[in-house]
Design an enzyme around this catalytic site. Structure first.
Site, PDB file in Angstrom:
ATOM      1  N   SER A  72      16.965  41.079 -40.490  1.00  0.00           N
ATOM      2  CA  SER A  72      16.210  41.051 -39.178  1.00  0.00           C
ATOM      3  C   SER A  72      16.840  41.874 -38.266  1.00  0.00           C
ATOM      4  O   SER A  72      16.293  42.584 -37.221  1.00  0.00           O
ATOM      5  CB  SER A  72      15.538  39.878 -38.885  1.00  0.00           C
ATOM      6  N   ASP A 126      25.838  45.028 -41.574  1.00  0.00           N
ATOM      7  CA  ASP A 126      24.918  44.348 -42.040  1.00  0.00           C
ATOM      8  C   ASP A 126      24.747  42.889 -41.372  1.00  0.00           C
ATOM      9  O   ASP A 126      25.585  42.597 -40.441  1.00  0.00           O
ATOM     10  CB  ASP A 126      25.475  43.670 -43.501  1.00  0.00           C
ATOM     11  N   ASP A 129      23.359  35.373 -42.600  1.00  0.00           N
ATOM     12  CA  ASP A 129      22.473  34.046 -42.381  1.00  0.00           C
ATOM     13  C   ASP A 129      23.427  32.872 -41.805  1.00  0.00           C
ATOM     14  O   ASP A 129      23.057  32.097 -40.950  1.00  0.00           O
ATOM     15  CB  ASP A 129      22.362  33.549 -43.745  1.00  0.00           C
ATOM     16  N   LYS A 139      25.263  34.887 -47.089  1.00  0.00           N
ATOM     17  CA  LYS A 139      24.326  35.986 -46.965  1.00  0.00           C
ATOM     18  C   LYS A 139      23.602  35.889 -48.328  1.00  0.00           C
ATOM     19  O   LYS A 139      23.894  35.370 -49.145  1.00  0.00           O
ATOM     20  CB  LYS A 139      25.218  37.287 -46.987  1.00  0.00           C
ATOM     21  N   GLY A 142      17.729  36.995 -47.820  1.00  0.00           N
ATOM     22  CA  GLY A 142      16.774  38.164 -48.337  1.00  0.00           C
ATOM     23  C   GLY A 142      16.848  38.521 -49.703  1.00  0.00           C
ATOM     24  O   GLY A 142      16.249  39.326 -50.181  1.00  0.00           O
ATOM     25  N   GLU A 148      24.604  43.975 -51.128  1.00  0.00           N
ATOM     26  CA  GLU A 148      25.336  43.935 -49.965  1.00  0.00           C
ATOM     27  C   GLU A 148      26.576  43.682 -49.851  1.00  0.00           C
ATOM     28  O   GLU A 148      27.684  44.185 -49.393  1.00  0.00           O
ATOM     29  CB  GLU A 148      24.722  42.667 -48.997  1.00  0.00           C
ATOM     30  N   LYS A 166      23.118  32.498 -35.506  1.00  0.00           N
ATOM     31  CA  LYS A 166      24.043  32.365 -37.026  1.00  0.00           C
ATOM     32  C   LYS A 166      25.635  32.113 -36.775  1.00  0.00           C
ATOM     33  O   LYS A 166      25.989  32.141 -37.553  1.00  0.00           O
ATOM     34  CB  LYS A 166      23.864  33.753 -37.433  1.00  0.00           C
TER      35      LYS A 166
END
Length: 274
Positions: A72, A126, A129, A139, A142, A148, A166
């Protein structure tokens, strides 16, 4: 025969304390009462500030191959890159980590590339989370963490951007869904059993919300979310190594020792951990 990872875990010593490698611009006093949940507008503003600051400091005119992550916060990364102007961007190539970032690149009129063509990337930015005191990341919320991680490893500089929620001292504190693990569909049942034995009894296959059945990654694999206790997450690199040894695991959403910097925004400013 059990995987070597299962045999090793029983004999692992308790993880020792981990030295903090970070500095915070402004530490919150311990006696301060917990703040009320931030408004949605404040959270989006914090993401934008973090993304803009990271682009301004790390996407420089000499950088020609740029990795664009997922999540996001990433749309604000692309927004700031576009604000750098057509002259700077006309000679750049942008490598996506998944469908979302590919769409952002194409819709922004930027040149789309692939890691097959550009195995060395100047900078990858990038989201994450969760990020701990040593810039280790969770991470994969998603389901893009395989791609990634490929782009993070390919980059000369890997930078993380996120909002203040985060940021934590220990992984698993704020992101409680568990460590995302991309697995071969054929092996998922065996791996669930393995992970239960390894110390994650609540490990479960991630199910889709708008379709029947499990989440399927861009690579055609399943995702397992495996919560682990503090004892395991104090040494995320050891946990990463242990899980990665299990046959059928494609990639683990623990990014250890990879990020050069992490930018966290709040509603009015951004701050850096490096």
């Amino acid at each position: 025969m059990p995987s070597p990872a299962l045999l090793r875990l029983d004999n692992l010593p308790s993880p020792g304390p981990q030295e903090s490698l970070l500095r915070s611009v402004a530490a919150k006093p311990a006696s301060q009462p917990q703040a009320a949940p931030a408004a949605v507008g404040d959270i989006e503003a914090s993401k934008r500030l973090a993304a803009f600051t990271a682009v301004d400091r790390h996407i420089l005119p000499e950088h020609k191959v740029i990795g664009i992550g997922s999540g996001s916060t990433v749309p604000y990364v692309v927004e700031r890159i576009l604000q750098q102007g057509k002259e700077l961007n006309k000679d750049r190539v942008f490598i996506p980590t998944g469908f979302q970032s590919k769409e952002l690149i194409v819709k922004g009129g930027l040149l789309l590339g692939d890691v097959d063509q550009y195995p060395t990337i100047d900078v990858t930015i990038d989201g994450a989370d969760e990020v701990d005191d040593a810039l280790n990341c969770i991470k994969g919320g998603g389901a893009c963490h395989l791609r990634e991680k490929v782009l993070a490893e390919a980059a000369e500089t890997f930078v993380v951007v996120a909002d203040f929620r985060k940021n934590s001292s220990l992984l698993g504190t704020n992101y409680v869904q568990g460590v995302p693990i991309e697995v071969a569909p054929f092996a998922y049942a065996k791996l669930l059993q393995n992970l239960h034995r390894l110390g994650s009894p609540a490990a479960a296959l991630r199910m889709a919300k708008m379709k029947a059945g499990p989440v399927v990654s861009d690579n055609g694999n399943f995702i397992i979310d495996a919560p682990f206790s503090e004892d395991y997450l104090k040494d995320p690199h050891e946990l990463l190594t242990t899980i990665k040894m299990l046959t059928g695991v494609v990639e683990v959403g623990l990014f250890c020792g990879m990020a050069k910097a992490a930018y966290f925004g709040n509603a009015v400013s951004s701050f850096l951990f490096a």
